[in-house]
Motif scaffolding. Sequence first.
Motif, mmCIF file in Angstrom:
data_model
loop_
_atom_site.group_PDB
_atom_site.id
_atom_site.type_symbol
_atom_site.label_atom_id
_atom_site.label_comp_id
_atom_site.label_asym_id
_atom_site.label_seq_id
_atom_site.Cartn_x
_atom_site.Cartn_y
_atom_site.Cartn_z
ATOM 1 N N ILE A 117 0.813 -1.224 0.000
ATOM 2 C CA ILE A 117 0.000 0.000 0.000
ATOM 3 C C ILE A 117 0.846 1.274 0.000
ATOM 4 O O ILE A 117 0.301 2.375 0.084
ATOM 5 N N LYS A 119 2.688 4.546 -0.994
ATOM 6 C CA LYS A 119 2.387 5.527 -2.046
ATOM 7 C C LYS A 119 3.564 5.652 -3.007
ATOM 8 O O LYS A 119 3.401 5.836 -4.193
ATOM 9 N N MET A 178 4.955 -4.671 -7.557
ATOM 10 C CA MET A 178 4.378 -3.342 -7.310
ATOM 11 C C MET A 178 5.427 -2.343 -6.857
ATOM 12 O O MET A 178 5.367 -1.174 -7.188
ATOM 13 N N ILE A 216 -2.165 -7.805 -8.290
ATOM 14 C CA ILE A 216 -1.574 -6.467 -8.425
ATOM 15 C C ILE A 216 -2.671 -5.441 -8.720
ATOM 16 O O ILE A 216 -2.735 -4.378 -8.098
ATOM 17 N N GLU A 217 -3.556 -5.814 -9.644
ATOM 18 C CA GLU A 217 -4.675 -4.935 -9.983
ATOM 19 C C GLU A 217 -5.524 -4.655 -8.739
ATOM 20 O O GLU A 217 -5.882 -3.519 -8.450
ATOM 21 N N HIS A 218 -5.811 -5.722 -8.011
ATOM 22 C CA HIS A 218 -6.611 -5.619 -6.790
ATOM 23 C C HIS A 218 -5.867 -4.775 -5.740
ATOM 24 O O HIS A 218 -6.465 -3.920 -5.094
ATOM 25 N N GLY A 219 -4.571 -5.013 -5.604
ATOM 26 C CA GLY A 219 -3.754 -4.273 -4.637
ATOM 27 C C GLY A 219 -3.746 -2.782 -4.934
ATOM 28 O O GLY A 219 -3.819 -1.958 -4.012
ATOM 29 N N LYS A 220 -3.692 -2.434 -6.224
ATOM 30 C CA LYS A 220 -3.698 -1.017 -6.602
ATOM 31 C C LYS A 220 -5.034 -0.368 -6.253
ATOM 32 O O LYS A 220 -5.088 0.789 -5.840
ATOM 33 N N MET A 221 -6.104 -1.152 -6.394
ATOM 34 C CA MET A 221 -7.435 -0.651 -6.056
ATOM 35 C C MET A 221 -7.533 -0.400 -4.554
ATOM 36 O O MET A 221 -8.028 0.638 -4.114
ATOM 37 N N ARG A 223 -5.057 0.146 -2.520
ATOM 38 C CA ARG A 223 -4.159 1.256 -2.213
ATOM 39 C C ARG A 223 -4.834 2.604 -2.512
ATOM 40 O O ARG A 223 -4.785 3.520 -1.706
ATOM 41 N N ALA A 224 -5.510 2.678 -3.656
ATOM 42 C CA ALA A 224 -6.193 3.918 -4.032
ATOM 43 C C ALA A 224 -7.298 4.250 -3.025
ATOM 44 O O ALA A 224 -7.462 5.411 -2.626
ATOM 45 N N ASN A 227 -5.637 5.478 0.226
ATOM 46 C CA ASN A 227 -5.075 6.819 0.084
ATOM 47 C C ASN A 227 -6.172 7.875 0.008
ATOM 48 O O ASN A 227 -6.032 8.967 0.557
#
Length: 231
Positions: A117, A119, A178, A216-221, A223-224, A227
């Motif tokens: 997560i 930034k 990531m 990775i896609e899920h992790g970025k979601m 994280r967004a 944040n």
Amino acid sequence: AGDQELKLLGSWASPFVIRARIALNLKGVGYEFLEEGLGTKSELLLKSNPVYKQIPVLIHNGKPICESMIIVQYIDEVWAAAGPSILPSDPYDRAIARFWAVYIDDKWFPLLWKIIIAKADDEETAEAAEQVIAGLQLLEEAFEKCSKGKDFFGGKSVGCIDIALGCYFGWVKAAEKMAGVKLLDKEKIPLLMGWAERFCSADAVKELMPEVDKLIEHGKMVRARLNAAAT
Ligand code: GSH
């Protein structure tokens, strides 16, 4: 048995949910899988886990059981006669298995999560990566002791520590990509690297391990969302 009603509230990407599903597979127990959406919680989830409101929850004949490693142990006890034993039978070995399962969740995984997560690929991320690697080296030593030369922490078959650590394997690979860090190094953790390969291809595990790119896609979601919530 056919007269049992078994439901699992979960999500495909959750390492905690994967634990419960591996245990059910090991015991050959059928269940209904109810997928919870990201960021939403069903009435059944809120009612079944009012304290944490988290997945997984196993609902056995209407009675909810929460917390992934508690669910794993429950499955091992209820279906003791079916499939291999997940917890070791020796009390000392059992204590050691529980010790590492707690270490993995309380000390090790939070560092991995920090990387996922983060930034930016900053100093803090690099430091977390160092600590994740140090943790894996401790687990490498634990593997040597627990496995006694066999394939898994649990010996001949997948057991408690295998499930506790192995469920995170996809997320370790996702974190590497990531954040552009190397966490899995054959030079540093040769035994664990061999173990991970055997674990991921075990019958009870293989169809449950998510594809790294999807994680990775899920992790970025995730994280967004985190944040956005923090600002
Ligand atoms: N200690 C819990 C366990 O082992 O079961 C952790 C479960 C957990 O963190 N579940 C996450 C969750 O439900 C999904 S991976 N998050 C939603 C939330 O916390 O609101």
